[in-house]
Structure formats: C-alpha cells, structure tokens
Write an enzyme that holds these catalytic residues in place. Structure first.
Site, PDB file in Angstrom:
ATOM      1  N   GLY A  11      15.042  -2.861 -13.793  1.00  0.00           N
ATOM      2  CA  GLY A  11      15.379  -3.797 -14.863  1.00  0.00           C
ATOM      3  C   GLY A  11      16.253  -3.163 -15.921  1.00  0.00           C
ATOM      4  O   GLY A  11      15.987  -3.297 -17.111  1.00  0.00           O
ATOM      5  N   MET A  55      23.330  -0.750 -11.796  1.00  0.00           N
ATOM      6  CA  MET A  55      22.413  -1.822 -12.189  1.00  0.00           C
ATOM      7  C   MET A  55      21.139  -1.651 -11.367  1.00  0.00           C
ATOM      8  O   MET A  55      21.204  -1.495 -10.149  1.00  0.00           O
ATOM      9  CB  MET A  55      23.034  -3.185 -11.893  1.00  0.00           C
ATOM     10  CG  MET A  55      22.061  -4.350 -12.139  1.00  0.00           C
ATOM     11  SD  MET A  55      22.733  -5.945 -11.600  1.00  0.00           S
ATOM     12  CE  MET A  55      23.847  -6.319 -12.944  1.00  0.00           C
ATOM     13  N   GLU A  56      20.004  -1.660 -12.033  1.00  0.00           N
ATOM     14  CA  GLU A  56      18.730  -1.638 -11.317  1.00  0.00           C
ATOM     15  C   GLU A  56      17.999  -2.954 -11.586  1.00  0.00           C
ATOM     16  O   GLU A  56      17.295  -3.082 -12.586  1.00  0.00           O
ATOM     17  CB  GLU A  56      17.879  -0.445 -11.757  1.00  0.00           C
ATOM     18  CG  GLU A  56      18.505   0.891 -11.386  1.00  0.00           C
ATOM     19  CD  GLU A  56      17.548   2.050 -11.590  1.00  0.00           C
ATOM     20  OE1 GLU A  56      17.358   2.819 -10.645  1.00  0.00           O
ATOM     21  OE2 GLU A  56      16.976   2.179 -12.682  1.00  0.00           O
ATOM     22  N   PHE A  57      18.226  -3.909 -10.686  1.00  0.00           N
ATOM     23  CA  PHE A  57      17.557  -5.201 -10.846  1.00  0.00           C
ATOM     24  C   PHE A  57      16.101  -5.072 -10.403  1.00  0.00           C
ATOM     25  O   PHE A  57      15.698  -4.060  -9.816  1.00  0.00           O
ATOM     26  CB  PHE A  57      18.301  -6.286 -10.043  1.00  0.00           C
ATOM     27  CG  PHE A  57      18.247  -6.095  -8.551  1.00  0.00           C
ATOM     28  CD1 PHE A  57      17.191  -6.602  -7.806  1.00  0.00           C
ATOM     29  CD2 PHE A  57      19.253  -5.416  -7.878  1.00  0.00           C
ATOM     30  CE1 PHE A  57      17.123  -6.433  -6.438  1.00  0.00           C
ATOM     31  CE2 PHE A  57      19.202  -5.230  -6.490  1.00  0.00           C
ATOM     32  CZ  PHE A  57      18.130  -5.734  -5.774  1.00  0.00           C
TER      33      PHE A  57
END
Ligand SMILES: *[C@@H]1O[C@H](CO)[C@@H](O)[C@H](O)[C@H]1NC(C)=O
Ligand SMILES: *[C@@H]1O[C@H](CO)[C@@H](O)[C@H](O)[C@H]1NC(C)=O
Ligand SMILES: *[C@@H]1O[C@H](CO)[C@@H](O)[C@H](O)[C@H]1NC(C)=O
Ligand SMILES: [Zn+2]
Length: 479
Positions: free
Chosen positions: A335, A440-442
């Site tokens: 996140g 990006m770390e979703f």
C-alpha cells in the site's frame, strides 16, 4: 497405476520443497531493533523489508515465516522484552481464482477494464499466463496497441513481449514505462496494467472518460495520457508466475536452476539482479543486507549484474525507447509508492558522494548515519516526490483505503532494484535519458494473494494511481 504413483510422488516433492509460510508481525520500539532480523537472509519480508510506525508509537515489521523460523525467533527474543513476535490471526476469505482457459479467445476478445464499465462491475478471476499474452494480442488486433518480442528467452524457454500504446510506431515518442509481474506471487500486477491500457484505448475510441470508484477522468485527460506514449512490459517473470499459479507456494523469484536445483535454492530475485551496486558486498557496509548471495534466499541476486534474461529484456526497453522519462514497477503487497533512492538516505549537497564513487565502497546502506547518503539533485528530489504524492492522492481518492509515499530506502536498503537502476542510468551510462523511477506496492501487507474483492479494488486503486502518475509526470515534463 503408474500414473497415480507418479502424481503421488510429485505431490510429495511439492510439500517437501515448500514449507508453509505464515504471516508474522514483529514489533519493537525502534527500527534498529530489527536490524539483526532483517539481516537474516533466510527470512522473507515480502516485496521489501519495511518498518512501519504503529498507532501506539512502536514499529512493526511484517514477515512470512515457517513454523520453525517463528519458533526460533520466539526463543531467540524470549528475554528481549521490547521485541514481540506475533502470528497474524486475520481469518481471510478465499483468494481470487486464477482464470482457467482463455477469456480473450486467442487474442480476439478485447479486455475491458473497470474504468469503462458501470460502477460496481467486477472481473471474475486473475489472468493466467496464457491469458496475459492473449489479452495483449487482442489489444493489438482490436484496439491499436503495438506489441513486440523481447530479445532473450527465459530460463524455461518463454518468449517475452511488451507493448506500446498512444504514440504510434515512432519509438522516440514514448515517455512512460510500466512493468509488472516481476515477483511471481504478487498476483494481480499484470492485470492492473493490462486493464488500464484497455481502458485508455477504449475511452479514447468512444470519446468518453474513465471512472475508478470516486475518482473520474475526462476524455481530454485520457488523450493527454495516451499522447505521452506508454510502454508496458506486463509480465516480467512468466516462469515464476507459471510456477506460482500451479503451486500456490508464494513463489517470488524466477526459475533459473543454475545456482540451485531444488526447493528454495531455485531462482534469482529479478529485483536484486539489475546493474545498480549489484555486487553489494563490495559497495555496501558489511552491516547492511540489501540482497543475498545465497541461492536459497528470496533476495538471491544471481550470478552477475543482469545475469537473468528477464532483467536483460527489461533493460532492452530503454534502448528501444530512448526517450523514456518516467518508470513505474508495479509490485505488491504493502500500500505505498516508493521513489528514489533505495540504497541509502538522499542528500542534495555533496554531488561527489554518489553510487559511482569508489571512495565510498563499503560504506553505503546504513540509514540515519552521515557516512554515506546518496546524491540526488534537489530539483530531481522535488519532482520525483511531487509525482509520488499525486499518485498516492489519486489512489486514496478512489475511496477505499489509505496509501503512503516514501523514499524507497525506508529503513533498509536494496541493491540491484529496477527503480534505482532506471534512475541511475543517467549518471552511469553516457547519453542515457534521465528516468524518474517508482515502485508501486498495491495491496495489503504481505497479502500477495488477494481475495476477489481486493483484486478488483486493487485494479481501481492502481489504475487511478497510474492516471495521476502519468498526468503529474506530464505536468513536470516529458523531455
Ligand atoms: C537465521 O535464522 C535461522 C533460524 O530461522 C538461524 O538458524 C540462523 O542461524 C540465522 N542466521 C543468522 C546469520 O543469524
Ligand atoms: C484516439 O482516438 C482518435 C480519434 O478516434 C484516433 O485518431 C487515435 O488514433 C486514437 N489513439 C489511439 C492511441 O488509439
Ligand atoms: C564483488 O566484489 C568483491 C570485492 O571487490 C570481489 O572480490 C568479488 O569477486 C565480487 N563478486 C562478484 C560476484 O563479482
Ligand atoms: Zn515485489
């Protein structure tokens, strides 16, 4: 009879090779308390080790550990009152299924993203490996994307491909680059980028805008983003994803057996294999652990910088599209949006203190000290953070959850990562364009296999993130 015993022995091999990984939360009053734990390269800290402040003024480190590792750590820290080790007790719903068959019918049925569907629509499963190429083939056949084959085959013989949208066949008109599927278990990464591309092309064609939850974009914004020229490498690690989807073993690395042929000794961490301070034992302090030289580690760096086909193919895209200016590597699960540098704290005052200067070999990678900090010109620092913040704002505005942006080093360094490599090219390689780079770390912490609801929410959140990332990047400049 023969067949049955073969299946039984295969099943046995699988259970022997893959010990169950359990999510664990380790708490301590300062991130320094985690240094020994983080240095142990037999542990798995998800995409990157991160110590997060908690509401009660502590720090939390997430990990995925085997029963034996949990027992060992619990015993090791029994007398250290301030460090606590807890298994996550969250009961989770069934994870999203992997597609069976080919929903895109051999590249004839065009993928339809969530941004062009009515609110509340969902996608029923995660794409399997064949579906990812079938989806891209359909975008080529029906929606104007251009795909191309990358020069190196993977260890298991897969042909790799990427595609371009928005600026026609002139490769000097492409300024944005996204990749996904580097870490095999980070499910939904390729889906996020492919469905976004489908949305952009469909909205452009129909003259409409895009809607992701509470966040909307006009048709003019869609056109602006497409005009920037977008290159997408949707599945960097097909061998790993094929294995992970068939074994559900939380597999991260590729499947190269050069350095080890069984269990966890198979495979290289592609995201420690890039040519940026790759030989960490030379460049970093001996008390930093930015990667691992042990084949059984989740962060095994390979046999040389860019030893892996996947890494070489990733790099070949900069050569084919020399005007790429912005890069996003899509990972999970945390996140957040991470921006350069990832090897040490940033500093903008001493240009000679940089990754190319051998006077600092053996000194890098300790955060919070003044011995070494990585140089970033102040204009670059401002630009890169501004776009990260815009990306996070859009992801939050979708309306389901919070995200943060931060420098990628956080509290623990990395070497050989795709984002640092991208940004370093300008200084390391004569004539290379300057590339601002992000990871990006979703998704939620160490939750690599999302539920169906989370999988769909991740598509909405990331796609809004990609839109504002692109718009903010265009605002800062593409040349
Ligand atoms: C890492 O942890 C394992 C137990 O999980 C332990 O046996 C090993 O000694 C540790 N390694 C180091 C370098 O501390
Ligand atoms: C966007 O739509 C316009 C108008 O229909 C078209 O000319 C253009 O080729 C489209 N762009 C892309 C990238 O498909
Ligand atoms: C890394 O650097 C050290 C020190 O210069 C050197 O001895 C070692 O051979 C290098 N390792 C690799 C794999 O190149
Ligand atoms: Zn990752």
């Amino acid at each position: 009879m023969m067949k049955q015993s073969l299946i039984a022995s295969l099943a046995l091999q699988l259970t022997v090779a893959v010990a169950e990984l359990l999510p664990v939360q380790i708490r301590a009053p300062t991130p320094l308390h985690f240094r020994d734990i983080v240095a142990n390269d037999t542990y798995d800290f998800g995409c990157r080790a991160q110590a997060r402040p908690t509401d009660d003024g502590q720090f939390e480190l997430r990990a995925l550990l085997t029963r034996d590792q949990i027992d060992y750590l619990t015993e090791e820290y029994r007398s250290v009152d301030v460090i606590s080790i807890r298994e996550s007790v969250v009961k989770r719903a069934t994870t999203a299924p992997i597609g069976s068959g080919d929903r895109f019918k051999s590249g004839t049925v065009t993928p339809v993203g969530l941004g062009t569907q009515t609110s509340g629509s969902t996608i029923a499963s995660i794409m399997n490996v064949a579906e990812i190429s079938s989806a891209v083939n359909a975008l080529v056949a029906n929606a104007g994307a251009i795909s191309f084959t990358l020069p190196y085959k993977t260890f298991n013989g897969a042909t790799q491909f990427a595609f371009q949208i928005g600026a026609g066949s002139d490769t000097s008109k492409y300024h944005l680059y996204l990749s996904a599927g580097v870490h095999a278990r980070e499910r939904g990464g390729p889906d996020n980028v492919v469905y976004w591309a489908a949305d952009l092309l469909a909205a452009n064609k129909s003259g409409s805008g895009l809607t992701y939850g509470k966040k909307t974009y006009t048709n003019a914004q869609v056109q602006t983003v497409l005009n920037a020229g977008i290159v997408i490498f949707p599945l960097v690690n097909p061998d790993g994803v094929t294995y992970d989807q068939s074994s559900s073993s939380l597999w991260r690395k590729n499947r190269n057996t050069k350095s080890g042929s069984s269990g966890s000794s198979i495979g290289v961490d592609i995201n420690r294999n890039f040519d940026f301070l790759w030989n960490f034992s030379k460049y970093f302090s001996s008390s930093a652990s930015p990667a691992s030289s042990s084949p059984s580690s989740e962060t095994f760096y390979g046999t040389a910088a860019a030893s892996e086909s996947e890494t070489k193919n990733h790099v070949s895209i900069y050569d084919k599209f020399p005007k790429i200016r912005w890069f996003m590597d899509v990972h999970s699960a945390a996140g957040d949006i991470l921006y350069s540098w990832g090897d040490d704290d940033n500093q903008a005052t001493t240009s000679t203190m940089n990754f190319l200067n051998s006077a600092y070999d053996g000194k890098r990678g300790i955060t919070g000290d003044t011995t070494y900090k990585e140089y970033i010109p102040s204009t670059d620092a401002t630009n890169i953070k501004k776009v990260a913040d815009a990306t996070v704002a859009a992801m939050k505005a979708v309306g389901s959850r919070s995200y943060v942006s931060q420098q990628s080093v956080g509290l623990y360094p990395t070497s050989g990562a795709s984002d640092d490599y991208a940004f370093s090219r300008f200084w390391a390689k004569s004539g290379a364009n300057k590339v601002y780079a992000y990871t990006m770390e979703f998704g939620y912490s160490t939750n690599f296999y999302p539920t169906l609801t989370e999988f769909n929410q991740n598509i909405l959140d990331t796609n809004a993130g990609f839109m504002d990332w692109a718009l903010a990047a265009i605002g800062v400049g593409l040349e």
